[in-house]
Scaffold this motif. Structure first.
Motif, short mmCIF file in Angstrom:
data_model
loop_
_atom_site.label_atom_id
_atom_site.label_comp_id
_atom_site.label_asym_id
_atom_site.label_seq_id
_atom_site.Cartn_x
_atom_site.Cartn_y
_atom_site.Cartn_z
N LYS A 81 0.82 -1.22 0.00
CA LYS A 81 0.00 0.00 0.00
C LYS A 81 0.85 1.27 0.00
N ALA A 82 1.89 1.29 0.82
CA ALA A 82 2.73 2.49 0.91
C ALA A 82 3.39 2.79 -0.43
N SER A 83 3.84 1.77 -1.12
CA SER A 83 4.47 1.97 -2.44
C SER A 83 3.46 2.46 -3.45
N ARG A 84 2.26 1.90 -3.42
CA ARG A 84 1.22 2.35 -4.36
C ARG A 84 0.85 3.80 -4.10
N ASP A 88 1.02 6.94 -6.73
CA ASP A 88 -0.05 7.90 -6.97
C ASP A 88 0.45 9.33 -6.80
N LEU A 89 1.26 9.56 -5.81
CA LEU A 89 1.82 10.90 -5.56
C LEU A 89 2.71 11.33 -6.72
N MET A 90 3.52 10.42 -7.23
CA MET A 90 4.43 10.74 -8.33
C MET A 90 3.63 10.99 -9.62
#
Length: 96
Positions: A81-84, A88-90
């Motif tokens: 989840k943290a990577s996803r 999304d932020l990028m």
């Protein structure tokens, strides 16, 4: 002898040498920092804590040494989840 904020029991080496059994028992409960000239130089921890820390060590392997199961696990790994969330932020075109 004092206990730090991170629950490290700091003890002078001379005390440890005179009450070694006591401090090995303490190390089963929490880390014991052994000081020399007022500076903690080594930390005594339980075997189970040492083994837990060793399991966290990174292992480096050559690709040629990987098993088929390891290669499959790498190929099919999914981001957490943290990577996803970072993806999304990028991808946010309004940023920057």
């Amino acid at each position: 002898m004092k206990v730090t904020n991170d629950n490290l029991l700091e003890v002078a080496a001379k005390q440890v040498s005179s009450r070694f059994g006591f401090y090995t028992d303490e190390a089963m409960l929490r880390p014991v920092g052994i000081q020399r000239h007022g500076t903690t130089r080594v930390v005594m921890i339980s075997l189970s804590e040492y083994e837990r820390l060793k399991r966290r060590d990174r292992q480096v392997k050559y690709v040629k040494d990987l098993t088929d199961d390891e290669i499959h696990a790498i190929k099919t790994a999914k981001p957490g989840k943290a990577s996803r969330a970072l993806d999304d932020l990028m991808a946010d075109t309004g940023a920057g």
